[in-house]
Design an enzyme around this catalytic site. Sequence first.
Site, PDB file in Angstrom:
ATOM      1  N   ASP A 156       0.830  -1.201   0.000  1.00 46.71           N
ATOM      2  CA  ASP A 156       0.000   0.000   0.000  1.00 46.71           C
ATOM      3  C   ASP A 156       0.869   1.258   0.000  1.00 46.71           C
ATOM      4  O   ASP A 156       2.035   1.211  -0.404  1.00 46.71           O
ATOM      5  CB  ASP A 156      -0.942  -0.044   1.216  1.00 46.71           C
ATOM      6  CG  ASP A 156      -2.307   0.532   0.904  1.00 46.71           C
ATOM      7  OD1 ASP A 156      -2.352   1.710   0.501  1.00 46.71           O
ATOM      8  OD2 ASP A 156      -3.319  -0.166   1.065  1.00 46.71           O
ATOM      9  N   HIS A 208      -4.184   6.263   2.390  1.00 52.01           N
ATOM     10  CA  HIS A 208      -4.793   4.997   1.983  1.00 52.01           C
ATOM     11  C   HIS A 208      -4.275   3.804   2.786  1.00 52.01           C
ATOM     12  O   HIS A 208      -5.049   2.998   3.303  1.00 52.01           O
ATOM     13  CB  HIS A 208      -4.498   4.836   0.489  1.00 52.01           C
ATOM     14  CG  HIS A 208      -5.205   3.721  -0.199  1.00 52.01           C
ATOM     15  ND1 HIS A 208      -4.745   2.420  -0.180  1.00 52.01           N
ATOM     16  CD2 HIS A 208      -6.324   3.705  -0.944  1.00 52.01           C
ATOM     17  CE1 HIS A 208      -5.566   1.666  -0.895  1.00 52.01           C
ATOM     18  NE2 HIS A 208      -6.532   2.410  -1.368  1.00 52.01           N
ATOM     19  N   SER A 525     -10.981  -0.915  -2.338  1.00 50.16           N
ATOM     20  CA  SER A 525      -9.798  -0.813  -1.476  1.00 50.16           C
ATOM     21  C   SER A 525     -10.176  -0.986  -0.019  1.00 50.16           C
ATOM     22  O   SER A 525      -9.368  -1.440   0.779  1.00 50.16           O
ATOM     23  CB  SER A 525      -9.169   0.582  -1.589  1.00 50.16           C
ATOM     24  OG  SER A 525      -8.218   0.637  -2.590  1.00 50.16           O
TER      25      SER A 525
END
Length: 748
Positions: A156, A208, A525
Amino acid sequence: MAFFTNFLLPLLLLATLSPTPALSYLSPGARKWRDATDDSSHRTYIVLVEPPRSDASEDMHRRWHESFLPSSLTGDSSEETRLLHSYTEVFSGFAARLTEAEVGAVAKKPGFVRAFPDRTMQLATTHTPEFLGLKNGAGIWSSADYGKGVIIGLLDSGIYAAHPSFDDHGVPPPPARWKGSCDASRCNNKLIGAKSFVGGDSGDEVGHGTHTSSTAAGNFVAGASYKGVSAGTAAGIAPAAHVAMYKVCTDERCDTSTILAGMDEAIKDGVDVLSMSIGSDSSISFELDPIALAAFSAVSKGITVVCSAGNNGPARITVTNDAPWLLTVAAGSVDRSFDASVYLGDGRRVDGEALAQAAKPSSGRHPLLYSEQRQFCEYGGDGSVVAGKIVVCGATTSRTQVSDIHRMLDAGAAGVLLSSLQFSGYTTVLRDYNSSVVQVTAADGKVLRDYATSANNVVSVTYNNTLLGVRPAPVVAWFSARGPSRIAPGILKPDILAPGLNILAAWPSKTKSASGSLNVISGTSMSAPHVSGVVALVKSLHPDWSPAAIKSAILTTADAVNSTGGPILDEQHRKANACATGAGHVNPARAADPGLVYDITAAEFGGYICWLQSTDAAMATGAAMDSSLPCGELTKITDAQLNYPTITVPLRPTPFTVNRTVTNVGPAVSTYTVKVEAPTTLAVHVSPETLSFTKAGEKKTFSVSVSGHGVTEQELIAEGSLSWVSEKHVVRSPVVAVVGIGSPPPAP
Ligand SMILES: *[C@@H]1O[C@H](CO)[C@@H](O)[C@H](O)[C@H]1NC(C)=O
Ligand SMILES: *[C@@H]1O[C@H](CO)[C@@H](O)[C@H](O)[C@H]1NC(C)=O
Ligand SMILES: *[C@@H]1O[C@H](CO)[C@@H](O)[C@H](O)[C@H]1NC(C)=O
Ligand SMILES: *[C@@H]1O[C@H](CO)[C@@H](O)[C@H](O)[C@H]1NC(C)=O
């Protein structure tokens, strides 16, 4: 061995195919991803080569890989920068910066297998544990010890290590087999690994990676809320599992060569689960996709790889990360709304949502304005027109819209009612605009526009903070990518549905607050790490289960209906089909104890690849993946015959038969009887109808014949299910019949 050396054709193919993969979340302000090429004539290639001796050291691997680089480069200092990564775990190969002519030279060297040009991909909670039936001190959280002893690796954008979600209270030290290292600002028993593959440190400039890590395995954090909404105790799905972050994405890009370096390291380090919320715009043949091949390596080594299905829904055939050895996750809503009710002067009410809830509970009454000139919230500079009014207008994906909305508010507009796009149906992807902006569905937007044309219209907004128990839920989010898979239509994809709409989880912060910063974002996601957490819980209880057995446990126990027994709906509130939901909505409590599993060995996946691919390509990938699995020695296995926990067959009037084998992982002595549910158009026959087990681990094979009758060509799929039912267990598999599949794989 004779390897596939005619590299020119696949390279040309790749150059035209190469889609742009990404982090799979919806970021309205995200920059357009650049191509993986740069200004010079050099570009990055991933080169697969024959493996050196099996006992070769890492150093020998590197030297073997360097020997492929053009001789003009050896010894000179640029060589160091030319060889970007040397891969030993995902396959034998390397990434290097080369010109096209140099690739030609590399391809002539003995031991060369195949070259792939690098691609750029994109990066595709307080309440979701309860929504998934997880309760502190009870059920699977208690029996699986909150995921203790399991290591979740995430590929990530890095991690904000100081966040309270990554405190390690209640988390034991990592298991002795852990070989990784941690370069984060705070490493502890929760965050045991952190490493950057994109330069710099493993910190998270995007947010994220912090969000996905805390969703999968964030520790309990009391008093978590987002600007006052959704207050509660936040936790990930496996709060006691360990986290290892492999930073392979920046805010601008994730390159395949970098992702592979992260996967290589994660395998070496000894992770149990790999969570990958990264996707591309379209799926490509597994043989042309080094990430699919690398994931196969990981799965062969017992690592479960969980991926986002992609955000290109709601059209059919949009699912990505669709290889059968991956666990592919679709995104749905949860029963929570950040409510903002719009009251119309005539007494009607429209339920909107506002992520930024107003400090004062009501906006007061204002005239409603709609005009064709500002149907998409164009400001136009005429402040006096909007002053004192509430403006209704349609959302677009344009970045200028946000600034237009702010200019309207600055000019004195009392509020903006932003209606979603038609195709998003009942899905509202929330965004923190301003507390004076309320988001409504496209249908409600029409109600408001019509009302705006009536005389003396007036509206007010009441903010209700966070509402729980919102119905219907779950609902498949519009963006969630749908099957069938373009590459492997005979395997149902996505596999499973999990929460991915308006998910609250950890976020990097400049200011230190006790509960830490949080953010609400959406995408597949967000759904993938929920399932990674569930995998950790199952793995903690059953450390010896294969990735296929864990997947089977999660799929056969998924919920086919919602909590009141109604069908799970799609974004238009139609019954969602299996190409949207896979086996159904994830149910962690039941996944721990499935009764029976459909297992698949690495050799069987290998047999499937050999069936799917041309001989040359299969040899290349076979060599890359594991030289002990050459296609010549493997039994080819068709998609329909792969022992998958869901059943996909061609939709046709003549019976199509598949065999399946189940393994008893429940009580040693148990008897299961089949239960078939199917529409009248689909005949499903199972033989035998009873399976009796006397031992743990015992296997039984049965066959399933499916034929469709009176189904029109318009109906592209027909679906039912078969369940093996014992006193304690229901082992359910969707049976999906699809028009136009079932022919042999296309010639290369
Ligand atoms: C919303 O916009 C108005 C007008 O620009 C501004 O005064 C206000 O501070 C904004 N509120 C938030 C929460 O950003
Ligand atoms: C929001 O609050 C108002 C006032 O308390 C109430 O009438 C309304 O029903 C609430 N809306 C929802 C969706 O619960
Ligand atoms: C379940 O789904 C039905 C429609 O399929 C819907 O009417 C009902 O409200 C849903 N229940 C919940 C709890 O969401
Ligand atoms: C399925 O199993 C039956 C019984 O073992 C066997 O006769 C048949 O050949 C199998 N079918 C396939 C397609 O493997």
